[in-house]
Design an enzyme around this catalytic site. Structure first.
Site, PDB file in Angstrom:
ATOM      1  N   TRP A  98       0.803  -1.231   0.000  1.00 52.60           N
ATOM      2  CA  TRP A  98       0.000   0.000   0.000  1.00 52.60           C
ATOM      3  C   TRP A  98       0.827   1.268   0.000  1.00 52.60           C
ATOM      4  CZ3 TRP A  98       1.571   2.642   4.241  1.00 52.60           C
ATOM      5  CH2 TRP A  98       2.037   1.899   5.338  1.00 52.60           C
ATOM      6  N   ASN A  99       2.130   1.177   0.218  1.00 56.26           N
ATOM      7  CA  ASN A  99       2.847   2.437   0.497  1.00 56.26           C
ATOM      8  C   ASN A  99       3.130   3.279  -0.744  1.00 56.26           C
ATOM      9  OD1 ASN A  99       4.743   0.481  -0.189  1.00 56.26           O
ATOM     10  ND2 ASN A  99       6.334   1.344   1.104  1.00 56.26           N
ATOM     11  N   LYS A 124      -2.613  -8.188  -7.947  1.00 58.87           N
ATOM     12  CA  LYS A 124      -3.468  -7.903  -6.787  1.00 58.87           C
ATOM     13  C   LYS A 124      -2.851  -6.749  -6.003  1.00 58.87           C
ATOM     14  CE  LYS A 124      -3.701  -9.126  -2.521  1.00 58.87           C
ATOM     15  NZ  LYS A 124      -4.187  -7.852  -1.941  1.00 58.87           N
ATOM     16  N   GLU A 130      -5.218  -4.341  -0.380  1.00 60.67           N
ATOM     17  CA  GLU A 130      -6.635  -4.082  -0.083  1.00 60.67           C
ATOM     18  C   GLU A 130      -6.814  -2.688   0.535  1.00 60.67           C
ATOM     19  OE1 GLU A 130      -4.693  -6.408   1.006  1.00 60.67           O
ATOM     20  OE2 GLU A 130      -4.829  -6.742   3.172  1.00 60.67           O
ATOM     21  N   GLU A 189      10.475  -8.452  -3.045  1.00 62.15           N
ATOM     22  CA  GLU A 189      11.008  -7.169  -2.556  1.00 62.15           C
ATOM     23  C   GLU A 189      10.403  -6.931  -1.184  1.00 62.15           C
ATOM     24  OE1 GLU A 189      13.254  -5.389  -3.998  1.00 62.15           O
ATOM     25  OE2 GLU A 189      13.317  -6.463  -5.889  1.00 62.15           O
ATOM     26  N   GLY A 240      10.998  -6.123   3.374  1.00 60.99           N
ATOM     27  CA  GLY A 240      11.185  -5.035   4.333  1.00 60.99           C
ATOM     28  C   GLY A 240      12.637  -4.638   4.527  1.00 60.99           C
ATOM     29  N   CYS A 296      10.029   1.277   2.161  1.00 51.27           N
ATOM     30  CA  CYS A 296      10.871   0.115   2.461  1.00 51.27           C
ATOM     31  C   CYS A 296      12.304   0.535   2.722  1.00 51.27           C
ATOM     32  CB  CYS A 296      10.799  -0.886   1.312  1.00 51.27           C
ATOM     33  SG  CYS A 296      11.170  -0.144  -0.289  1.00 51.27           S
ATOM     34  N   GLN A 311      -1.669   0.731  11.835  1.00 54.13           N
ATOM     35  CA  GLN A 311      -0.270   1.109  11.632  1.00 54.13           C
ATOM     36  C   GLN A 311       0.154   2.121  12.698  1.00 54.13           C
ATOM     37  OE1 GLN A 311       1.817  -0.312   9.797  1.00 54.13           O
ATOM     38  NE2 GLN A 311       3.541   1.078   9.975  1.00 54.13           N
ATOM     39  N   GLU A 343      11.418  -3.429  11.787  1.00 55.80           N
ATOM     40  CA  GLU A 343      10.922  -2.464  10.804  1.00 55.80           C
ATOM     41  C   GLU A 343       9.617  -1.885  11.362  1.00 55.80           C
ATOM     42  OE1 GLU A 343       9.024  -3.732   7.110  1.00 55.80           O
ATOM     43  OE2 GLU A 343      10.189  -2.231   6.035  1.00 55.80           O
TER      44      GLU A 343
HETATM   45  P1  NAD Z   1       2.122  -6.958   3.418  1.00 63.29           P
HETATM   46  O1  NAD Z   1       3.157  -8.013   3.340  1.00 63.29           O
HETATM   47  O2  NAD Z   1       1.205  -6.935   4.560  1.00 63.29           O
HETATM   48  O3  NAD Z   1       1.189  -6.986   2.129  1.00 63.29           O
HETATM   49  C1  NAD Z   1       1.723  -6.835   0.824  1.00 63.29           C
HETATM   50  C2  NAD Z   1       0.748  -7.431  -0.175  1.00 63.29           C
HETATM   51  O4  NAD Z   1       0.704  -8.837   0.033  1.00 63.29           O
HETATM   52  C3  NAD Z   1      -0.697  -6.942  -0.032  1.00 63.29           C
HETATM   53  O5  NAD Z   1      -1.271  -6.817  -1.318  1.00 63.29           O
HETATM   54  C4  NAD Z   1      -1.361  -8.067   0.741  1.00 63.29           C
HETATM   55  O6  NAD Z   1      -2.743  -8.161   0.527  1.00 63.29           O
HETATM   56  C5  NAD Z   1      -0.635  -9.275   0.175  1.00 63.29           C
HETATM   57  N1  NAD Z   1      -0.625 -10.468   1.026  1.00 63.29           N
HETATM   58  C6  NAD Z   1      -0.737 -10.550   2.366  1.00 63.29           C
HETATM   59  N2  NAD Z   1      -0.695 -11.836   2.763  1.00 63.29           N
HETATM   60  C7  NAD Z   1      -0.547 -12.593   1.640  1.00 63.29           C
HETATM   61  C8  NAD Z   1      -0.436 -13.989   1.389  1.00 63.29           C
HETATM   62  N3  NAD Z   1      -0.476 -14.884   2.375  1.00 63.29           N
HETATM   63  N4  NAD Z   1      -0.282 -14.399   0.120  1.00 63.29           N
HETATM   64  C9  NAD Z   1      -0.223 -13.507  -0.901  1.00 63.29           C
HETATM   65  N5  NAD Z   1      -0.339 -12.170  -0.724  1.00 63.29           N
HETATM   66  C10 NAD Z   1      -0.486 -11.715   0.530  1.00 63.29           C
HETATM   67  O7  NAD Z   1       2.909  -5.563   3.275  1.00 63.29           O
HETATM   68  P2  NAD Z   1       2.309  -4.084   3.350  1.00 63.29           P
HETATM   69  O8  NAD Z   1       2.019  -3.766   4.777  1.00 63.29           O
HETATM   70  O9  NAD Z   1       1.243  -3.907   2.336  1.00 63.29           O
HETATM   71  O10 NAD Z   1       3.554  -3.225   2.830  1.00 63.29           O
HETATM   72  C11 NAD Z   1       4.577  -2.819   3.656  1.00 63.29           C
HETATM   73  C12 NAD Z   1       5.772  -3.738   3.523  1.00 63.29           C
HETATM   74  O11 NAD Z   1       6.213  -3.746   2.155  1.00 63.29           O
HETATM   75  C13 NAD Z   1       6.961  -3.263   4.324  1.00 63.29           C
HETATM   76  O12 NAD Z   1       7.573  -4.361   4.949  1.00 63.29           O
HETATM   77  C14 NAD Z   1       7.873  -2.656   3.260  1.00 63.29           C
HETATM   78  O13 NAD Z   1       9.234  -2.599   3.639  1.00 63.29           O
HETATM   79  C15 NAD Z   1       7.617  -3.538   2.107  1.00 63.29           C
HETATM   80  N6  NAD Z   1       7.996  -2.897   0.848  1.00 63.29           N
HETATM   81  C16 NAD Z   1       9.121  -3.314   0.213  1.00 63.29           C
HETATM   82  C17 NAD Z   1       9.548  -2.678  -0.951  1.00 63.29           C
HETATM   83  C18 NAD Z   1      10.817  -3.094  -1.660  1.00 63.29           C
HETATM   84  O14 NAD Z   1      11.026  -2.670  -2.799  1.00 63.29           O
HETATM   85  N7  NAD Z   1      11.663  -3.904  -1.047  1.00 63.29           N
HETATM   86  C19 NAD Z   1       8.798  -1.634  -1.478  1.00 63.29           C
HETATM   87  C20 NAD Z   1       7.637  -1.233  -0.806  1.00 63.29           C
HETATM   88  C21 NAD Z   1       7.247  -1.888   0.364  1.00 63.29           C
END
Ligand code: NAD
Length: 496
Positions: A164-165, A188, A191, A264, A266, A299, A346, A398
């Site tokens: 979502w970020n 996807k 949400e 990609e 955390g 991230c 959050q 994180e």
């Molecule tokens: P999240 O892991 O909670 O969710 C990410 C996505 O995965 C969402 O679309 C979610 O619905 C989906 N998801 C959740 N459980 C799942 C499952 N069991 N199977 C498949 N999909 C699933 O992360 P978030 O809170 O949306 O985003 C923040 C995180 O993303 C932080 O840890 C951040 O560091 C990381 N991030 C990393 C990068 C990078 O380039 N490394 C970039 C942006 C964000």
């Protein structure tokens, strides 16, 4: 679009795309019970349906069939490039609509959306469009009378999942390379922020992308996301999100078809500042932006300041002064520069991590609580914690909030050792005027990206991004991201 054209707007005027997006059109499917709130004030923005496994199957089957029918994978690469470039141009042309949609539904202020997020998204797609005919596999030196080839080909349907970020740019990092390489994509979005990705898909169709080659499914991660990863026709997975979810995705991708997965994840990135870093105010401004941009919900947020003793007090004071100027504001107001946290959950996570750090002995130099009088939005004060160590929750975990920890070192080896992290290795900043020191630190740090005398991304999309260790597997951006959307067939042809 320049800054003068960015103005306040009424969030009620923003049209929300609805449903899922399959076969080139919005479709219903599932209960519309995923309520999406505006992070700025917590008010209900709208709802999207929760796609179940049947809906995911419909989207993936549709993508698979669209590949056959449109021949997207077999089309001249320059034709794919032309359509993707047109998509990027449309994104720029619709900058105001897309920017407002993103601003109202995510944590990104309109100023950032228009000046950074939207153009960054368009340019990333352009970069990958340009890759379409620049990669050619290999001609292999085999024995006489034979021709050996390493022939790249797309996987077929790529399953993409975004956080979502940064909803728009994350979608571009997934779709750009996959589509340029000739795959279809089922994506996807989170949400929490589904709307701008739906609009992006509408623009793709207007640009000439064959219907079905890009489908969007909405739903929760554990159900919809998991069904996408497990679907047998999804041949590659591209995921951005937390490390914990990434582990689940990697495991499911392995158990359901041994699919390659780009992950990609955390980070807990250090900012290693040596006493010869140069102008203190300039360095302080970099450090301040590094942990307060998008209120730390990035991230690569540089959340661990590791500073050499001689300049520590002056630098920390200058960082505190720099962040003191930040004021909360609604994301639809042109003057807003400081983002809200995405939601109450959050907000609790950030505040609990700060409280736990204080209980463990940390001292709050500035911040440590929410801004007051911000209505239903959660705006956390930029927070600086001193007297911390490797076990302090804010150093270890994180947090995904605007929280900077400060650790002081005396010599180079100690600084580099403190910069290491037992889990994460996403990015690191090194600040020094001594080239040898910069190179020694760069080599020693276990991080997928090292920024020297700067912090943060540029439009140099040729620079890949990806984490080491718990921060991920593989690369987004760069030629590597394009190549990761191709598999390679070894071909040996006897002609004598
Ligand atoms: P999240 O892991 O909670 O969710 C990410 C996505 O995965 C969402 O679309 C979610 O619905 C989906 N998801 C959740 N459980 C799942 C499952 N069991 N199977 C498949 N999909 C699933 O992360 P978030 O809170 O949306 O985003 C923040 C995180 O993303 C932080 O840890 C951040 O560091 C990381 N991030 C990393 C990068 C990078 O380039 N490394 C970039 C942006 C964000």
């Amino acid at each position: 679009m320049d800054m003068n054209t960015i103005s306040d707007f009424d969030p009620g005027d923003v049209r929300l795309p609805g449903g899922h997006f399959i076969g080139g059109s919005p479709v219903a499917g599932g209960q519309w019970d995923i309520e999406v709130n505006r992070p700025s004030d917590g008010l209900l923005l709208g709802a999207v349906p929760d796609g179940d496994a049947d809906l995911v199957d419909r989207a993936v089957q549709n993508a698979h069939q669209a590949l056959q029918d449109s021949g997207w994978d077999r089309r001249p690469p320059r034709e794919r490039a032309r359509i993707l470039r047109r998509w990027a141009d449309l994104i720029d042309e619709h900058s105001l609509t897309l920017g407002r949609l993103e601003a109202v539904s995510s944590t990104r202020p309109i100023h950032d959306c228009i000046l950074h997020e939207v153009p960054f998204t368009a340019e990333a797609i352009r970069f990958f469009a340009e890759c379409a005919d620049k990669y050619s596999g290999d001609l292999l030196p085999t024995r006489g009378g034979s021709l050996g080839l390493l022939a790249p080909e797309p996987y077929g349907v790529v399953g993409a999942i975004t956080p979502w970020n940064f909803p728009l740019s994350m979608a571009s990092w997934k779709c750009g390379p996959a589509l340029a390489a000739g795959n279809a994509v089922v994506l996807k979005p989170s949400e929490l922020t589904p709307f701008s990705t739906l609009y992006l898909a509408e623009l793709a169709i207007q640009a000439g992308l064959p219907a079905g080659v890009l489908n969007i499914v909405n739903g929760y991660g554990a159900s919809t996301g998991s069904a996408l990863v497990r679907h047998p026709l999804v041949r590659k997975v591209s995921f951005t999100g937390s490390t914990a979810t990434g582990a689940v995705v990697m495991s499911e991708a392995a158990h359901h078809g041994m699919k390659p997965a780009t992950l990609e994840l955390g980070g807990k990135s250090p900012q290693l500042v040596f006493e010869d870093a140069g102008d203190i105010r300039e360095v302080a401004s970099r450090i301040a932006k590094g942990f307060t941009s998008n209120a730390g919900q990035a991230c690569v947020a540089g959340t661990r300041l590791i500073v050499q003793r001689r300049i520590a007090a002056a630098l920390v004071e200058a960082v505190a002064e720099a962040v003191a100027e930040l004021r909360p504001g609604l994301t639809w107001q042109a003057a807003t520069r400081y983002a809200p946290l995405i939601n109450g959950r959050q907000a609790d996570k950030v505040h609990e991590a700060v409280q736990a750090s204080i209980a463990a002995g940390a001292r709050v130099l500035t911040g440590g609580d929410f801004f007051e009088g911000t209505g239903g939005g959660f705006f956390y004060r930029p927070t600086i914690l001193t007297e911390v160590d490797a076990n302090t929750p804010a150093v270890r975990d994180e947090i995904f909030g605007p929280v900077l920890t400060v650790q002081v070192f005396d010599d180079e080896d100690e600084g580099i050792a403190l910069a290491g992290h037992p889990v994460y290795g996403l990015a690191a900043g090194v600040h020094t005027q001594d080239l040898g020191r910069a190179l020694r630190a760069t080599r020693a740090l276990a991080a997928g990206t090292v920024w020297v005398n700067r912090y943060g991304r540029t439009h140099d999309f040729i620079v890949p991004t990806g984490g080491f260790n718990g921060s991920g597997v593989g690369k987004d951006l760069g030629r590597q991201a394009f190549e990761a959307n191709l598999r390679h067939k070894s071909v040996l042809i006897d002609f004598d």
